[in-house]
Design a protein around this motif. Sequence first.
Motif, PDB file in Angstrom:
ATOM      1  N   UNK A 410     -12.501  -0.154  15.427  1.00 20.80           N
ATOM      2  CA  UNK A 410     -11.636   0.677  14.584  1.00 20.80           C
ATOM      3  C   UNK A 410     -10.926  -0.244  13.596  1.00 20.80           C
ATOM      4  N   UNK A 411     -11.091   0.045  12.304  1.00 19.35           N
ATOM      5  CA  UNK A 411     -10.415  -0.782  11.306  1.00 19.35           C
ATOM      6  C   UNK A 411      -8.961  -0.331  11.176  1.00 19.35           C
ATOM      7  N   UNK A 412      -8.055  -1.287  11.343  1.00 14.30           N
ATOM      8  CA  UNK A 412      -6.620  -1.030  11.206  1.00 14.30           C
ATOM      9  C   UNK A 412      -6.157  -1.610   9.876  1.00 14.30           C
ATOM     10  N   UNK A 413      -5.613  -0.771   9.021  1.00 14.39           N
ATOM     11  CA  UNK A 413      -5.207  -1.207   7.683  1.00 14.39           C
ATOM     12  C   UNK A 413      -4.073  -2.215   7.755  1.00 14.39           C
ATOM     13  N   UNK A 414      -4.118  -3.176   6.833  1.00 10.73           N
ATOM     14  CA  UNK A 414      -3.085  -4.202   6.739  1.00 10.73           C
ATOM     15  C   UNK A 414      -2.046  -3.809   5.683  1.00 10.73           C
ATOM     16  N   UNK A 415      -0.951  -4.550   5.703  1.00 12.24           N
ATOM     17  CA  UNK A 415       0.158  -4.240   4.799  1.00 12.24           C
ATOM     18  C   UNK A 415      -0.165  -4.418   3.333  1.00 12.24           C
ATOM     19  N   UNK A 416      -1.221  -5.152   3.017  1.00  9.93           N
ATOM     20  CA  UNK A 416      -1.551  -5.396   1.610  1.00  9.93           C
ATOM     21  C   UNK A 416      -1.958  -4.112   0.885  1.00  9.93           C
ATOM     22  N   UNK A 417      -2.345  -3.080   1.642  1.00 10.72           N
ATOM     23  CA  UNK A 417      -2.730  -1.828   0.996  1.00 10.72           C
ATOM     24  C   UNK A 417      -1.536  -1.098   0.399  1.00 10.72           C
ATOM     25  N   UNK A 418      -0.337  -1.554   0.699  1.00  9.85           N
ATOM     26  CA  UNK A 418       0.875  -0.975   0.122  1.00  9.85           C
ATOM     27  C   UNK A 418       1.415  -1.795  -1.046  1.00  9.85           C
ATOM     28  N   UNK A 419       0.698  -2.821  -1.463  1.00 14.49           N
ATOM     29  CA  UNK A 419       1.194  -3.665  -2.544  1.00 14.49           C
ATOM     30  C   UNK A 419       1.197  -2.951  -3.894  1.00 14.49           C
ATOM     31  N   UNK A 420       0.376  -1.912  -4.041  1.00 11.65           N
ATOM     32  CA  UNK A 420       0.398  -1.159  -5.283  1.00 11.65           C
ATOM     33  C   UNK A 420       1.736  -0.480  -5.526  1.00 11.65           C
ATOM     34  N   UNK A 421       2.505  -0.282  -4.454  1.00  9.19           N
ATOM     35  CA  UNK A 421       3.844   0.312  -4.562  1.00  9.19           C
ATOM     36  C   UNK A 421       4.910  -0.673  -4.086  1.00  9.19           C
ATOM     37  N   UNK A 422       4.594  -1.979  -4.150  1.00 13.33           N
ATOM     38  CA  UNK A 422       5.550  -2.989  -3.701  1.00 13.33           C
ATOM     39  C   UNK A 422       6.821  -2.958  -4.545  1.00 13.33           C
ATOM     40  N   UNK A 423       6.698  -2.648  -5.831  1.00 10.44           N
ATOM     41  CA  UNK A 423       7.886  -2.553  -6.670  1.00 10.44           C
ATOM     42  C   UNK A 423       8.849  -1.505  -6.148  1.00 10.44           C
ATOM     43  N   UNK A 424       8.311  -0.357  -5.708  1.00  5.64           N
ATOM     44  CA  UNK A 424       9.156   0.685  -5.116  1.00  5.64           C
ATOM     45  C   UNK A 424       9.780   0.198  -3.812  1.00  5.64           C
ATOM     46  N   UNK A 425       8.997  -0.497  -2.989  1.00  4.36           N
ATOM     47  CA  UNK A 425       9.502  -1.002  -1.709  1.00  4.36           C
ATOM     48  C   UNK A 425      10.661  -1.967  -1.913  1.00  4.36           C
ATOM     49  N   UNK A 426      10.477  -2.942  -2.804  1.00  3.23           N
ATOM     50  CA  UNK A 426      11.516  -3.946  -3.029  1.00  3.23           C
ATOM     51  C   UNK A 426      12.756  -3.311  -3.639  1.00  3.23           C
ATOM     52  N   UNK A 427      12.561  -2.398  -4.596  1.00  4.20           N
ATOM     53  CA  UNK A 427      13.725  -1.767  -5.214  1.00  4.20           C
ATOM     54  C   UNK A 427      14.532  -0.987  -4.181  1.00  4.20           C
ATOM     55  N   UNK A 428      13.870  -0.178  -3.353  1.00  4.88           N
ATOM     56  CA  UNK A 428      14.565   0.604  -2.341  1.00  4.88           C
ATOM     57  C   UNK A 428      15.223  -0.293  -1.307  1.00  4.88           C
ATOM     58  N   UNK A 429      14.562  -1.400  -0.955  1.00  6.16           N
ATOM     59  CA  UNK A 429      15.128  -2.344   0.014  1.00  6.16           C
ATOM     60  C   UNK A 429      16.424  -2.945  -0.515  1.00  6.16           C
ATOM     61  N   UNK A 430      16.385  -3.469  -1.732  1.00  6.00           N
ATOM     62  CA  UNK A 430      17.562  -4.134  -2.295  1.00  6.00           C
ATOM     63  C   UNK A 430      18.664  -3.124  -2.603  1.00  6.00           C
TER      64      UNK A 430
END
Length: 516
Positions: A410-430
């Motif tokens: 079973x292929x388990x997706x890695x966190x890199x698949x969310x890098x397309x929305x990394x800008x949203x992640x970092x903005x919400x985090x900060x």
Amino acid sequence: MTQIAADSPLASSRRKATDWVTFACLLSFAVLHGLLYLFLVLPWQGYDEPTHFEHALIRAASDLATYRNEFVQPIADSMLRFDFWGPDGEPTYRSPGVPFIGFNQRIHPPFYYELAGVPIEQTLEQSIETQLYAARLVSLALYVVSVLAIWRLAVVLAPDQPSLQVAVPLIYATLPSFASLMVTVNNDVLINATGASLLLACALLIRDGLRPLPLLMALLSLGIGVAAKRTAVLGVVPLVLALFWALKRQPIRGIWRWVTLLLLAALAVGGLVAAVQIAPTDAGLAFDLRPWLLQLDQQYLRLRLEPFFLSLMDWENSSQLYPFTLDVAFRTHWGAYGWDRIVLDGVWTIIFLLLSAGAGLGLLVRAFRRRAEVALWQRRVLWMLLSLLAVGVAALLLRVHPIPPYGDYVYISRGRYLFGMLGATIWLLVFGLLGLLPRRFETPLLLALVLFVFIFNTYGLVTLITEYYGQPWTLEAFTAGKPWLFAVPALYPALGVLTALSASVCLWRVWAVARV
């Protein structure tokens, strides 16, 4: 984040001067930091880099007939020279006479590979490593573009918080797993860059209304992304929200709320009818996917929709895989290198988990107790970012479907698949973490966050160098087998020093702009 007020001529002049200095600082840091990773990440150690490069090489050589004989063997030989397979050695051949260099990437749309193939075409007479590094330069340029796009997003969202404008793109650029991926040959690089520019365009649409340039930027970003990889279709979510709020700029009250809900319900029902054919049978209602959707799935989505939906209904197996997928994705999202052979786990994961929990709490505080600090359009942008992140996480979980029979891989997706929305992640985090403290503590907290990520990145670089080049570190180990400028020993310490100096200037800039 407060509502935008008109600047006086003097304030406007100072703001523009500040923006240009910040632009120069971020540009120099992004270039130097990207080059440092470009020099240090060994050939073929990017995710699926051998087969992504193979696809680009095929496009550059315009020879689809003989690629197995002419192109795969030099890549396989180079992988052996750089000890790609490690102590286990080269795997068995998949077919007689054809080395195994990874899983086929020729299933992806050609746009990125045509772009990466441009420098490869100019170096076809050179070594395979020279061609690889030439293609990596395209990725470096896209990395710089994505950093600058996130900077402009921060400027749009927080026009009165210059420290925040500098800190967000710095954290975005310095995240080790992101930086290492963005200097390798991989179509995700283009997806991540277009994702950053799409967020900027959507924020401008929500702030300024339906204007031609932001609309064109949004459509181009989404179009290029979709032409590069299927995961870019998630960009439809922020674009639809941005277009809706660009047209409806006033608060949605009274009857308009019901109209909006009815429109959404009508769209949902219309989409279901367009995608699913419902027919009565003796056993009840039968649901079949329409031919156009099956054809789209076969040619582009590649989800195997019929077994996908059957698997989706298997909650017993799904409920076991979803938590595990979230755990793997979170741990590999922040600091993972080289096909996840190097993962900065342990205490670092705990720290990022605590930061994420704090950011979530801070966003709730802003929503209920500090709501007046944020203008309507800014709140809408935050909802857009949250919606994109939620859809991205849902898509990550759904990638486990269709679940194979028990005992199969079973292929388990890695966190890199969310890098397309990394800008949203970092903005919400900060932005969420800033919501926990009074405004006067903003600059110290931003300095602490940027410094923490710099330390995390430095630890990651030390780990990467030790893993790839061994101990003690020697310039000969850094340059062995590499072509072109990458074989010049003096460039490695020079790049390290220049990157450290640039990082120090950017860290000072976070503090200095708060005093302007």
